[in-house]
Motif scaffolding. Structure first.
Motif, PDB file in Angstrom:
ATOM      1  N   ARG A  17     -14.995 -34.592  60.035  1.00 27.54           N
ATOM      2  CA  ARG A  17     -15.528 -35.470  58.978  1.00 27.54           C
ATOM      3  C   ARG A  17     -16.729 -36.255  59.463  1.00 27.54           C
ATOM      4  O   ARG A  17     -17.673 -36.505  58.715  1.00 27.54           O
TER       5      ARG A  17
ATOM      6  N   GLN B 248     -20.706 -36.132  58.063  1.00 27.85           N
ATOM      7  CA  GLN B 248     -21.567 -37.285  57.845  1.00 27.85           C
ATOM      8  C   GLN B 248     -22.923 -37.078  58.528  1.00 27.85           C
ATOM      9  O   GLN B 248     -23.970 -37.337  57.943  1.00 27.85           O
TER      10      GLN B 248
ATOM     11  N   GLY C 126     -18.615 -42.668  67.541  1.00 29.39           N
ATOM     12  CA  GLY C 126     -18.487 -42.642  66.084  1.00 29.39           C
ATOM     13  C   GLY C 126     -17.058 -42.662  65.589  1.00 29.39           C
ATOM     14  O   GLY C 126     -16.784 -43.152  64.496  1.00 29.39           O
ATOM     15  N   VAL C 127     -16.141 -42.135  66.359  1.00 33.31           N
ATOM     16  CA  VAL C 127     -14.764 -42.069  65.864  1.00 33.31           C
ATOM     17  C   VAL C 127     -13.784 -42.885  66.709  1.00 33.31           C
ATOM     18  O   VAL C 127     -12.594 -42.920  66.406  1.00 33.31           O
TER      19      VAL C 127
ATOM     20  N   TYR D   7      -6.728 -37.128  43.349  1.00 35.89           N
ATOM     21  CA  TYR D   7      -7.469 -37.571  44.534  1.00 35.89           C
ATOM     22  C   TYR D   7      -8.556 -36.566  44.900  1.00 35.89           C
ATOM     23  O   TYR D   7      -8.284 -35.396  45.188  1.00 35.89           O
TER      24      TYR D   7
ATOM     25  N   ASN E 105       4.241 -47.440  57.816  1.00 32.86           N
ATOM     26  CA  ASN E 105       2.935 -47.902  58.261  1.00 32.86           C
ATOM     27  C   ASN E 105       2.793 -49.419  58.157  1.00 32.86           C
ATOM     28  O   ASN E 105       2.268 -50.060  59.064  1.00 32.86           O
ATOM     29  N   LEU E 106       3.261 -49.960  57.049  1.00 31.52           N
ATOM     30  CA  LEU E 106       3.213 -51.420  56.911  1.00 31.52           C
ATOM     31  C   LEU E 106       4.148 -52.088  57.902  1.00 31.52           C
ATOM     32  O   LEU E 106       3.868 -53.168  58.415  1.00 31.52           O
TER      33      LEU E 106
ATOM     34  N   LEU F 296       2.685 -52.543  61.210  1.00 31.87           N
ATOM     35  CA  LEU F 296       1.791 -53.706  61.181  1.00 31.87           C
ATOM     36  C   LEU F 296       2.578 -55.008  61.265  1.00 31.87           C
ATOM     37  O   LEU F 296       2.223 -55.904  62.034  1.00 31.87           O
TER      38      LEU F 296
ATOM     39  N   LEU G 276       2.288 -57.881  63.978  1.00 32.10           N
ATOM     40  CA  LEU G 276       1.838 -59.220  63.570  1.00 32.10           C
ATOM     41  C   LEU G 276       2.683 -60.308  64.228  1.00 32.10           C
ATOM     42  O   LEU G 276       2.214 -61.427  64.436  1.00 32.10           O
TER      43      LEU G 276
ATOM     44  N   ILE H 184       0.842 -61.635  67.379  1.00 32.23           N
ATOM     45  CA  ILE H 184      -0.468 -62.284  67.419  1.00 32.23           C
ATOM     46  C   ILE H 184      -0.354 -63.685  66.841  1.00 32.23           C
ATOM     47  O   ILE H 184       0.500 -63.970  66.004  1.00 32.23           O
TER      48      ILE H 184
ATOM     49  N   MET I  96      -5.965 -54.642  68.676  1.00 32.58           N
ATOM     50  CA  MET I  96      -4.883 -55.377  69.372  1.00 32.58           C
ATOM     51  C   MET I  96      -3.594 -54.581  69.367  1.00 32.58           C
ATOM     52  O   MET I  96      -3.138 -54.071  68.360  1.00 32.58           O
TER      53      MET I  96
ATOM     54  N   ILE J 261      -4.933 -54.033  52.280  1.00 32.12           N
ATOM     55  CA  ILE J 261      -4.812 -52.591  52.094  1.00 32.12           C
ATOM     56  C   ILE J 261      -6.106 -52.087  51.458  1.00 32.12           C
ATOM     57  O   ILE J 261      -6.481 -52.532  50.370  1.00 32.12           O
TER      58      ILE J 261
ATOM     59  N   LYS K   9      -5.271 -60.451  58.967  1.00 28.87           N
ATOM     60  CA  LYS K   9      -5.000 -60.135  60.380  1.00 28.87           C
ATOM     61  C   LYS K   9      -4.633 -58.675  60.603  1.00 28.87           C
ATOM     62  O   LYS K   9      -4.548 -58.218  61.748  1.00 28.87           O
ATOM     63  N   ALA K  10      -4.367 -57.961  59.532  1.00 27.79           N
ATOM     64  CA  ALA K  10      -3.966 -56.554  59.661  1.00 27.79           C
ATOM     65  C   ALA K  10      -4.509 -55.771  58.479  1.00 27.79           C
ATOM     66  O   ALA K  10      -4.494 -56.244  57.342  1.00 27.79           O
ATOM     67  N   ILE K  11      -4.993 -54.567  58.776  1.00 23.48           N
ATOM     68  CA  ILE K  11      -5.600 -53.711  57.748  1.00 23.48           C
ATOM     69  C   ILE K  11      -4.857 -52.376  57.713  1.00 23.48           C
ATOM     70  O   ILE K  11      -4.655 -51.736  58.747  1.00 23.48           O
ATOM     71  N   LEU K  12      -4.460 -51.964  56.510  1.00 20.76           N
ATOM     72  CA  LEU K  12      -3.942 -50.613  56.322  1.00 20.76           C
ATOM     73  C   LEU K  12      -5.020 -49.839  55.568  1.00 20.76           C
ATOM     74  O   LEU K  12      -5.317 -50.140  54.412  1.00 20.76           O
TER      75      LEU K  12
ATOM     76  N   PHE L 133      -6.689 -46.642  53.855  1.00 19.60           N
ATOM     77  CA  PHE L 133      -6.483 -45.343  53.224  1.00 19.60           C
ATOM     78  C   PHE L 133      -7.791 -44.591  53.019  1.00 19.60           C
ATOM     79  O   PHE L 133      -7.775 -43.458  52.533  1.00 19.60           O
TER      80      PHE L 133
ATOM     81  N   PRO M  92     -11.112 -42.444  54.044  1.00 21.47           N
ATOM     82  CA  PRO M  92     -11.362 -41.461  55.103  1.00 21.47           C
ATOM     83  C   PRO M  92     -12.549 -41.878  55.961  1.00 21.47           C
ATOM     84  O   PRO M  92     -13.493 -41.136  56.120  1.00 21.47           O
ATOM     85  N   ARG M  93     -12.499 -43.068  56.510  1.00 26.05           N
ATOM     86  CA  ARG M  93     -13.601 -43.581  57.308  1.00 26.05           C
ATOM     87  C   ARG M  93     -13.021 -44.302  58.527  1.00 26.05           C
ATOM     88  O   ARG M  93     -12.034 -45.003  58.398  1.00 26.05           O
ATOM     89  N   VAL M  94     -13.628 -44.067  59.673  1.00 29.19           N
ATOM     90  CA  VAL M  94     -13.216 -44.786  60.871  1.00 29.19           C
ATOM     91  C   VAL M  94     -13.746 -46.209  60.775  1.00 29.19           C
ATOM     92  O   VAL M  94     -14.954 -46.416  60.689  1.00 29.19           O
TER      93      VAL M  94
ATOM     94  N   LYS N 261     -14.359 -50.145  62.066  1.00 25.78           N
ATOM     95  CA  LYS N 261     -14.468 -50.995  63.252  1.00 25.78           C
ATOM     96  C   LYS N 261     -13.871 -52.358  62.911  1.00 25.78           C
ATOM     97  O   LYS N 261     -14.257 -52.967  61.913  1.00 25.78           O
TER      98      LYS N 261
ATOM     99  N   ASN O 229      -8.768 -58.627  67.777  1.00 30.59           N
ATOM    100  CA  ASN O 229      -7.614 -59.439  67.374  1.00 30.59           C
ATOM    101  C   ASN O 229      -7.098 -59.079  65.988  1.00 30.59           C
ATOM    102  O   ASN O 229      -6.212 -59.737  65.451  1.00 30.59           O
TER     103      ASN O 229
ATOM    104  N   LEU P  13      -5.344 -56.059  63.627  1.00 30.05           N
ATOM    105  CA  LEU P  13      -4.584 -54.812  63.685  1.00 30.05           C
ATOM    106  C   LEU P  13      -5.109 -53.836  62.652  1.00 30.05           C
ATOM    107  O   LEU P  13      -5.471 -54.232  61.544  1.00 30.05           O
ATOM    108  N   LEU P  14      -5.123 -52.562  63.013  1.00 31.23           N
ATOM    109  CA  LEU P  14      -5.606 -51.539  62.084  1.00 31.23           C
ATOM    110  C   LEU P  14      -4.710 -50.325  62.142  1.00 31.23           C
ATOM    111  O   LEU P  14      -4.362 -49.847  63.229  1.00 31.23           O
ATOM    112  N   ARG P  15      -4.319 -49.839  60.991  1.00 31.33           N
ATOM    113  CA  ARG P  15      -3.644 -48.542  60.922  1.00 31.33           C
ATOM    114  C   ARG P  15      -4.306 -47.702  59.852  1.00 31.33           C
ATOM    115  O   ARG P  15      -4.693 -48.207  58.799  1.00 31.33           O
TER     116      ARG P  15
END
Lengths: 209, 209
Positions: free
Chosen positions: A19, A23, A40-41, A101, A197-198, A201, A205, A208, B1, B150, B171-174, B176, B178-180, B182, B186, B188-190
DNA sequence: GACTGTGAAGCCATTCACAGCT
DNA sequence: AGCTGTGAATGGCTTCACAGTC
């Protein structure tokens, strides 16, 4: 069933690399280094090279990779140089969302049928395709040559629906229900567990702040 | 983190164990062995015991585990002994489906707000909650004390929206999209990458039959 | 006798570091 | 000089096997 000796983590990253390369193609970039892909990834450049090394030598020492060539190889490796007709079972909120989707179709996964047990939903249209009763499963799978089934029914009926999909000839199941499914060893299974997934997290959490 | 020394795979399994135990409670089962849990969720009994051992000793040798006690411990460990207010950004098909998904609320993840940039969507109601403009983000996050965001917007705007969420105190991101993404260390990312899951299946389908 | 809890062993993925090519 | 490809080293998760407890 597992595919030979390729780590699943590697396959996941190849998908992400592909992917990223898409890009780059859109941006008109012709050449790329493992270091740039890595940046990039979000992995290490050694990781990128090792992942690719499972499948061959795609770059030029001292130079890097030709973007379009590498992209082509990755799409081939991932099996994305063809269409994959799919069927969705469960026309609830999630199933309907997945049926529409764009990201699936963009990668060749065409939803050819969507089924539901609920008489109220049958006959309603999602874009082009119409919600059909479960009884249509076997027929649709055979006539459309479907090998991927997407399960978006509630936990209570997930196993039953999965068994039917497999009986009808489906070879791979993508399970969105919060239920551990049993499938025979020659059938592929992946679980997308939204709550898990949640919960990962929320676990983290705790640590932190 | 990352949270200390607990493998992520262990956390994921704990979440699955907890759901299996919930089922046992519903079925009126009082006691369970690591072997039974293992059978129920498809791992080895040694794995179950090792996973639990990270957090303490919850069983009785020669006997097994009291279902309700173990369940309580797991929920506490996972941080599910409280509510987690969440915000969804992107009221498209997927965002709407997630906003209405019962599985989240059942585990304490309450969607307190859903935002979208599209003027057409703003003001429409999903069950109880109304789609609001992106400008409401900071206010809603603060007044509802939201720490989980989310992201269900298209790839093109995912990073921008994520930055705003973090600026607003999430403090945390889920993710969905299709992008990596950043995020600072501190936060959290899933990533829940729907296409990647199908692509792992299509890769493996190449090897069967 | 049954089943947990755990050190040790085994296994697998990632990182390192450099030889090899352009 | 720059960057790939890869054997060797590392690190971490899983499995083994058994001592410990009821």
């Amino acid at each position: 069933m597992k595919a030979y000796k390729i780590p699943e983590a590697t396959v996941i990253r190849l998908s992400i690399y592909s992917r990223y390369l898409q890009q780059l193609i859109d941006d008109g970039v012709k050449s790329v280094s493992s270091d740039e892909i890595a940046g990039g990834v979000g992995v290490s450049s050694a990781q990128v090279r090792k992942d690719l090394a499972y499948f061959g030598e795609f770059g030029t020492r001292g130079v890097g990779y030709k973007v379009d060539v590498l992209y082509g190889h990755l799409m081939k490796i991932l099996g994305l140089d063809r269409k994959w007709p799919a069927i969705i079972v469960g026309a609830g909120k999630l199933g309907s969302a997945l049926a529409l989707y764009q990201g699936f179709a963009a990668r060749g996964f065409n939803v050819e049928a969507i089924l539901d047990a609920d008489a109220e939903k049958i006959g309603t249209k999602l874009d082009e395709i119409e919600v059909e009763p479960l009884e249509m499963m076997s027929q649709r799978i055979k006539e459309k040559n479907i090998s991927i089934g997407i399960v978006t029914v509630p936990a209570a009926t997930a196993q039953e629906v999965t068994d039917k999909l497999i009986d009808s000839g489906v070879k791979a199941i993508l399970n969105f229900s919060p239920r551990v499914l049993k499938v025979p060893p020659n059938v592929l299974l992946r679980n997308v567990d939204l709550s898990v997934n949640l919960e990962v997290l929320s676990f983290n959490l705790n640590f932190i702040k």
